[in-house]
Design an enzyme around this catalytic site. Sequence first.
Site, PDB file in Angstrom:
ATOM      1  N   ASN A  10      34.282 -41.890  62.995  1.00  0.00           N
ATOM      2  CA  ASN A  10      34.869 -41.568  64.295  1.00  0.00           C
ATOM      3  C   ASN A  10      36.237 -40.952  64.032  1.00  0.00           C
ATOM      4  O   ASN A  10      37.169 -41.655  63.666  1.00  0.00           O
ATOM      5  CB  ASN A  10      34.996 -42.855  65.121  1.00  0.00           C
ATOM      6  CG  ASN A  10      35.802 -42.647  66.392  1.00  0.00           C
ATOM      7  OD1 ASN A  10      36.012 -41.518  66.833  1.00  0.00           O
ATOM      8  ND2 ASN A  10      36.252 -43.748  66.989  1.00  0.00           N
ATOM      9  N   LYS A  12      38.265 -39.612  66.113  1.00  0.00           N
ATOM     10  CA  LYS A  12      39.262 -39.757  67.193  1.00  0.00           C
ATOM     11  C   LYS A  12      39.919 -38.396  67.446  1.00  0.00           C
ATOM     12  O   LYS A  12      39.261 -37.383  67.407  1.00  0.00           O
ATOM     13  CB  LYS A  12      40.264 -40.852  66.832  1.00  0.00           C
ATOM     14  CG  LYS A  12      39.544 -42.124  66.373  1.00  0.00           C
ATOM     15  CD  LYS A  12      40.429 -43.320  66.247  1.00  0.00           C
ATOM     16  CE  LYS A  12      39.568 -44.505  65.786  1.00  0.00           C
ATOM     17  NZ  LYS A  12      40.272 -45.771  65.841  1.00  0.00           N
ATOM     18  N   HIS A  96      33.920 -46.760  73.399  1.00  0.00           N
ATOM     19  CA  HIS A  96      34.811 -47.158  72.304  1.00  0.00           C
ATOM     20  C   HIS A  96      36.001 -47.921  72.899  1.00  0.00           C
ATOM     21  O   HIS A  96      36.454 -47.613  74.000  1.00  0.00           O
ATOM     22  CB  HIS A  96      35.291 -45.918  71.547  1.00  0.00           C
ATOM     23  CG  HIS A  96      36.096 -46.271  70.346  1.00  0.00           C
ATOM     24  ND1 HIS A  96      37.443 -46.554  70.425  1.00  0.00           N
ATOM     25  CD2 HIS A  96      35.741 -46.441  69.048  1.00  0.00           C
ATOM     26  CE1 HIS A  96      37.881 -46.859  69.217  1.00  0.00           C
ATOM     27  NE2 HIS A  96      36.869 -46.796  68.359  1.00  0.00           N
ATOM     28  N   GLU A  98      39.081 -47.798  72.502  1.00  0.00           N
ATOM     29  CA  GLU A  98      40.222 -46.974  72.945  1.00  0.00           C
ATOM     30  C   GLU A  98      39.932 -46.332  74.296  1.00  0.00           C
ATOM     31  O   GLU A  98      40.842 -46.121  75.091  1.00  0.00           O
ATOM     32  CB  GLU A  98      40.559 -45.926  71.875  1.00  0.00           C
ATOM     33  CG  GLU A  98      41.266 -46.582  70.695  1.00  0.00           C
ATOM     34  CD  GLU A  98      41.007 -45.936  69.349  1.00  0.00           C
ATOM     35  OE1 GLU A  98      40.560 -44.768  69.313  1.00  0.00           O
ATOM     36  OE2 GLU A  98      41.229 -46.615  68.326  1.00  0.00           O
ATOM     37  N   GLU A 168      33.162 -53.923  67.281  1.00  0.00           N
ATOM     38  CA  GLU A 168      34.481 -53.553  66.782  1.00  0.00           C
ATOM     39  C   GLU A 168      35.539 -54.457  67.407  1.00  0.00           C
ATOM     40  O   GLU A 168      35.987 -54.212  68.532  1.00  0.00           O
ATOM     41  CB  GLU A 168      34.803 -52.106  67.154  1.00  0.00           C
ATOM     42  CG  GLU A 168      33.857 -51.096  66.537  1.00  0.00           C
ATOM     43  CD  GLU A 168      34.510 -49.722  66.488  1.00  0.00           C
ATOM     44  OE1 GLU A 168      34.681 -49.214  65.375  1.00  0.00           O
ATOM     45  OE2 GLU A 168      34.866 -49.182  67.534  1.00  0.00           O
ATOM     46  N   GLY A 174      42.275 -49.930  63.332  1.00  0.00           N
ATOM     47  CA  GLY A 174      43.496 -49.203  62.983  1.00  0.00           C
ATOM     48  C   GLY A 174      44.638 -50.097  62.533  1.00  0.00           C
ATOM     49  O   GLY A 174      45.777 -49.648  62.411  1.00  0.00           O
ATOM     50  N   SER A 214      38.933 -51.144  60.553  1.00  0.00           N
ATOM     51  CA  SER A 214      39.559 -51.148  59.229  1.00  0.00           C
ATOM     52  C   SER A 214      38.560 -51.228  58.075  1.00  0.00           C
ATOM     53  O   SER A 214      38.833 -51.866  57.051  1.00  0.00           O
ATOM     54  CB  SER A 214      40.597 -52.266  59.120  1.00  0.00           C
ATOM     55  OG  SER A 214      41.662 -52.034  60.039  1.00  0.00           O
TER      56      SER A 214
HETATM   57  P1  PGA Z   1      39.520 -47.824  62.020  1.00  0.00           P
HETATM   58  O1  PGA Z   1      38.822 -47.402  63.413  1.00  0.00           O
HETATM   59  O2  PGA Z   1      38.451 -47.734  60.964  1.00  0.00           O
HETATM   60  O3  PGA Z   1      40.624 -46.818  61.816  1.00  0.00           O
HETATM   61  O4  PGA Z   1      40.012 -49.221  62.181  1.00  0.00           O
HETATM   62  C1  PGA Z   1      37.522 -47.795  63.730  1.00  0.00           C
HETATM   63  C2  PGA Z   1      37.120 -47.275  65.069  1.00  0.00           C
HETATM   64  O5  PGA Z   1      37.972 -47.242  65.966  1.00  0.00           O
HETATM   65  O6  PGA Z   1      35.970 -46.865  65.299  1.00  0.00           O
END
Ligand code: PGA
Length: 250
Positions: A10, A12, A96, A98, A168, A174, A214
């Site tokens: 992903n 983003k 997601h 976010e 998640e 992140g 992560s």
């Molecule tokens: P990250 O993000 O691997 O940077 O923690 C995962 C995601 O948001 O899908």
Amino acid sequence: MRRIPIMAGNWKMYKTLAETCDFFRKFNPLVAGSTHCEIVICPPFVNLQAAVGATRGTHIETGGQNMFWEKEGAFTGEISGAMLRAVGSKWVLIAHSERRQYFGETNEKARKKILAALDAGLTPVYCVGENLDERQAGATHEVLGTQLSGGVTGLTADQFLKIAIAYEPCWAIGTGKVATPEIAAGAHRFIRDQVRKQFGADAASSCRILYGGSVKPDNIRGLMAQPDIDGALVGGASLDPGSFASIVNF
Ligand code: PGA
């Protein structure tokens, strides 16, 4: 039942067109023999067509990071499932965290998007996960149960077979704080149990549940050793061809 893992990146709101092309130039040869899993990259919409072109002839697939549930119309700034399909994408992330946090995504909107994605012939990856307060309050299962049933209510078992789930935990996204394999596995077991209750044993045993938050080359093995973890949804570490290839080739 053997479930083929999905390794999804992903991106983003990262990477320009030139950076997208550069990524695939380096990434494709690194995963040319990686047929043990499905590989999906979800770039920003404007780079999807380039990503589709850059992965033609490989087994790397592409997906959108979001979509709207209507087929077309006066919905400024939105993208339909048919548009994603027409550009050559087969996947789409739905809800997601976010999008839940910053853009007002709800379980009900997610449900409409999942149905519209299936209608368009896309594979939706429905994202669920608790935040830190919810985990600390012992509400993880309640949150996951509500998100899951809210997003997939009304689907038939046949429709459910065509979607994937991504667990998640928001506190791991992140932050560099990956869930331990045991914590992740506990949540995945809970989700699979819920699927069993709602859609039956076959759906539960074939449903692919990805872990996200992560994921890095040095923690992917521990996660993938858990029988209920069927792949990863990777943010930061999917931006670098070498590190995402190491994750794919765990
Ligand atoms: P990250 O993000 O691997 O940077 O923690 C995962 C995601 O948001 O899908």
